[in-house]
Design a protein around this motif. Structure first.
Motif, mmCIF file in Angstrom:
data_model
loop_
_atom_site.group_PDB
_atom_site.id
_atom_site.type_symbol
_atom_site.label_atom_id
_atom_site.label_comp_id
_atom_site.label_asym_id
_atom_site.label_seq_id
_atom_site.Cartn_x
_atom_site.Cartn_y
_atom_site.Cartn_z
ATOM 1 N N THR A 26 0.825 -1.204 0.000
ATOM 2 C CA THR A 26 0.000 0.000 0.000
ATOM 3 C C THR A 26 0.859 1.253 0.000
ATOM 4 O OG1 THR A 26 -0.188 -0.118 2.400
ATOM 5 C CG2 THR A 26 -1.976 -1.076 1.125
ATOM 6 N N ASP A 27 2.073 1.203 0.563
ATOM 7 C CA ASP A 27 2.970 2.354 0.573
ATOM 8 C C ASP A 27 3.668 2.538 -0.766
ATOM 9 O OD1 ASP A 27 2.275 2.797 3.160
ATOM 10 O OD2 ASP A 27 4.100 1.942 4.031
ATOM 11 N N ALA A 28 3.748 1.470 -1.576
ATOM 12 C CA ALA A 28 4.470 1.521 -2.849
ATOM 13 C C ALA A 28 3.736 2.412 -3.843
ATOM 14 C CB ALA A 28 4.613 0.115 -3.431
ATOM 15 N N VAL A 29 4.500 3.042 -4.714
ATOM 16 C CA VAL A 29 3.945 3.881 -5.768
ATOM 17 C C VAL A 29 3.418 2.969 -6.865
ATOM 18 C CG1 VAL A 29 4.550 5.588 -7.526
ATOM 19 C CG2 VAL A 29 5.554 5.727 -5.247
ATOM 20 N N MET A 30 2.233 3.281 -7.377
ATOM 21 C CA MET A 30 1.697 2.510 -8.492
ATOM 22 C C MET A 30 2.535 2.810 -9.730
ATOM 23 S SD MET A 30 -2.284 2.177 -9.397
ATOM 24 C CE MET A 30 -2.462 2.814 -11.037
ATOM 25 N N PRO A 33 2.279 -0.292 -16.353
ATOM 26 C CA PRO A 33 2.692 -1.618 -16.838
ATOM 27 C C PRO A 33 3.598 -1.564 -18.066
ATOM 28 C CG PRO A 33 0.411 -1.191 -17.426
ATOM 29 C CD PRO A 33 0.856 -0.061 -16.548
ATOM 30 N N VAL A 34 3.603 -0.465 -18.801
ATOM 31 C CA VAL A 34 4.406 -0.340 -20.016
ATOM 32 C C VAL A 34 5.740 0.339 -19.723
ATOM 33 C CG1 VAL A 34 4.489 0.601 -22.359
ATOM 34 C CG2 VAL A 34 2.321 -0.250 -21.439
ATOM 35 N N THR A 35 5.697 1.488 -19.048
ATOM 36 C CA THR A 35 6.906 2.292 -18.842
ATOM 37 C C THR A 35 7.568 2.064 -17.488
ATOM 38 O OG1 THR A 35 5.645 4.105 -17.876
ATOM 39 C CG2 THR A 35 5.983 4.128 -20.286
ATOM 40 N N ASN A 36 6.831 1.497 -16.551
ATOM 41 C CA ASN A 36 7.284 1.339 -15.167
ATOM 42 C C ASN A 36 7.495 2.695 -14.484
ATOM 43 O OD1 ASN A 36 7.762 -0.381 -12.966
ATOM 44 N ND2 ASN A 36 9.970 -0.151 -13.231
ATOM 45 N N LEU A 37 6.913 3.747 -15.031
ATOM 46 C CA LEU A 37 6.955 5.075 -14.426
ATOM 47 C C LEU A 37 5.755 5.238 -13.495
ATOM 48 C CD1 LEU A 37 7.945 7.167 -17.573
ATOM 49 C CD2 LEU A 37 9.396 6.599 -15.609
ATOM 50 N N PRO A 38 5.830 6.162 -12.545
ATOM 51 C CA PRO A 38 4.720 6.337 -11.595
ATOM 52 C C PRO A 38 3.407 6.698 -12.287
ATOM 53 C CG PRO A 38 6.652 7.581 -10.902
ATOM 54 C CD PRO A 38 6.951 7.072 -12.261
ATOM 55 N N ILE A 39 2.323 6.184 -11.730
ATOM 56 C CA ILE A 39 0.966 6.502 -12.183
ATOM 57 C C ILE A 39 0.202 6.946 -10.948
ATOM 58 C CG2 ILE A 39 -1.192 5.563 -13.114
ATOM 59 C CD1 ILE A 39 0.767 5.524 -15.292
#
Length: 171
Positions: A26-30, A33-39
């Motif tokens: 829950t603490d992790a940043v979403m 799935p394509v770029t692995n960048l934050p959403i």
């Protein structure tokens, strides 16, 4: 005795590896799935016109057209070469990734926003920006961001900007 047993069970559950894994999730940043960048994340329009589609492909209907180069947008989803974006009014849809840029911009949300020499309300004013102006985003401190627009540079309070997170820091 029951109280001791409850406390023991609570301690075992609280300190178990599974409890830490759930908390870490829950603490992790979403991440996308394509770029692995934050959403979600902020981007800007690379082009002056972009078709906004109902779904992530050319076969989906065009709902409207964004017509403002450098306009900040928020990416909320990724699918292949498509990004689901939303503007400051909450209007959005799917746009091809090639029409977006990682260059950060903001929209001024306060009419005649004063740009200051330093991040301080008492500092001299270098310029004033009208409501709706798109400015290039620079360094951000906890409450202030450095902007560049129309040849002018200065610091503005974050609360008067859309396109930067309230807790976002930039170097």
């Amino acid at each position: 005795m029951r109280l001791v047993l409850r406390l023991a069970v609570a301690a075992i559950v609280a300190f178990s590896p599974a409890a830490h894994a759930d908390r870490a999730e829950t603490d992790a940043v979403m991440r996308g799935p394509v770029t692995n960048l934050p959403i979600p994340r902020y981007v800007s329009m690379k082009v002056s016109e972009a078709n906004v589609r109902r779904g992530p492909s050319l076969s989906h209907r065009i709902d409207w057209v964004f017509k403002r180069q450098n306009m900040p947008l928020t990416i909320t989803h990724e699918y292949g070469n498509w990004r689901r974006v939303v503007d400051r009014d909450g209007v959005g849809g799917w746009v091809h990734y090639s029409l977006l840029s990682g260059v950060r911009t903001v929209i001024v949300e306060e009419d005649m926003l004063q740009l200051h020499v330093r991040p301080d309300m008492e500092a001299p004013v270098t310029a004033m920006l009208e409501l709706g102006v798109v400015a290039r985003l620079g360094k951000c401190e906890p409450d202030w961001c450095r902007l560049r627009s129309g040849g002018y540079r200065g610091w503005a309070p974050k609360t008067a900007l859309w396109g930067v997170g309230a807790d976002e820091l930039r170097k």
